[in-house]
Design a protein around this motif. Structure first.
Motif, short mmCIF file in Angstrom:
data_model
loop_
_atom_site.label_atom_id
_atom_site.label_comp_id
_atom_site.label_asym_id
_atom_site.label_seq_id
_atom_site.Cartn_x
_atom_site.Cartn_y
_atom_site.Cartn_z
N THR A 61 0.83 -1.20 0.00
CA THR A 61 0.00 0.00 0.00
C THR A 61 0.87 1.25 0.00
O THR A 61 1.82 1.35 0.78
CB THR A 61 -0.91 0.00 1.25
N ALA A 65 -1.98 8.53 4.00
CA ALA A 65 -2.96 8.33 5.08
C ALA A 65 -4.29 7.84 4.52
O ALA A 65 -4.81 8.40 3.56
CB ALA A 65 -3.16 9.65 5.83
N LEU A 66 -4.81 6.78 5.12
CA LEU A 66 -6.12 6.21 4.78
C LEU A 66 -6.26 5.82 3.31
O LEU A 66 -7.37 5.76 2.77
CB LEU A 66 -7.25 7.19 5.15
N PHE A 67 -5.15 5.53 2.65
CA PHE A 67 -5.22 5.16 1.23
C PHE A 67 -5.96 3.83 1.06
O PHE A 67 -6.84 3.71 0.20
CB PHE A 67 -3.81 5.06 0.62
N TYR A 68 -5.58 2.86 1.89
CA TYR A 68 -6.18 1.52 1.75
C TYR A 68 -7.69 1.53 1.95
O TYR A 68 -8.44 1.04 1.08
CB TYR A 68 -5.49 0.55 2.72
N PRO A 69 -8.20 2.12 3.08
CA PRO A 69 -9.66 2.17 3.23
C PRO A 69 -10.35 2.91 2.09
O PRO A 69 -11.41 2.49 1.62
CB PRO A 69 -9.88 2.91 4.56
N GLU A 70 -9.74 3.99 1.62
CA GLU A 70 -10.35 4.75 0.53
C GLU A 70 -10.44 3.88 -0.73
O GLU A 70 -11.45 3.86 -1.43
CB GLU A 70 -9.55 6.03 0.24
N ARG A 126 -4.23 11.86 -5.45
CA ARG A 126 -3.33 11.58 -4.33
C ARG A 126 -2.08 10.84 -4.79
O ARG A 126 -1.00 11.05 -4.28
CB ARG A 126 -4.05 10.72 -3.28
#
Ligand code: HEM
Length: 129
Positions: A61, A65-70, A126
């Motif tokens: 990943t 920040a919060l790339f995976y959940p997004e 991003r």
């Protein structure tokens, strides 16, 4: 490849929006045709251009920040669109008998499409800027 795909997805999104306007004008045949064509293009271009980055990003990943959940939310909403699309076609052609919830399925499909597209554009920005 990512930029080409991004542009295709935005163009297909605009065609999808036009197809909603067409539906509101009660031109149902044209609406069905436009939606089926644009979802077909959407599925093919997505499989071709997003499978390999998706697998890469699951393995490793990007440190954002919060790339995976997004990415997972984007992916899930995109799959929801395809499930709804199949459901809409099956109930429209009478393969499954669903007299209620047809419009709700349409609006849910439109919402998940829009949300998926916005998240996809955001993920692209991003990653590349
Ligand atoms: C995922 C793709 C699709 C989306 C996002 C979508 C979206 C919509 C929307 C927003 C409406 C307006 C509903 C209203 O007036 O409140 C609508 C109406 C309609 N759509 Fe779709 N649609 C899609 C695919 C299809 C397909 C493939 C067909 C044909 C097999 C179809 C058949 C219809 C019909 C018959 C109406 C009129 C419903 C009515 O007024 O009772 N749609 N659609």
């Amino acid at each position: 490849v990512a930029l080409v795909n991004l542009i295709i997805q935005i163009v297909v999104g605009i065609v999808g929006f036009a197809a909603v306007v067409v539906a509101r004008k009660r031109k149902v045949r044209r609406h069905c045709l436009l939606m089926r064509a644009s979802v077909a293009v959407l599925i093919v271009t997505t499989v071709v251009s997003m499978t390999s980055p998706f697998v890469d990003f699951v393995r490793e990943t990007p440190p954002l920040a919060l790339f995976y959940p997004e990415m997972v939310v984007h992916h899930t909403l995109g799959l929801a669109l395809i499930v709804l699309f199949i459901y809409i076609n099956l109930s429209y052609t009478g393969v499954i008998k669903a007299t209620r919830g047809f419009k709700a399925a349409m609006w849910s499909a439109a919402s998940s499409w829009l949300a998926t597209l916005v998240l996809g554009i955001h993920l692209y920005l991003r990653l590349h800027f």
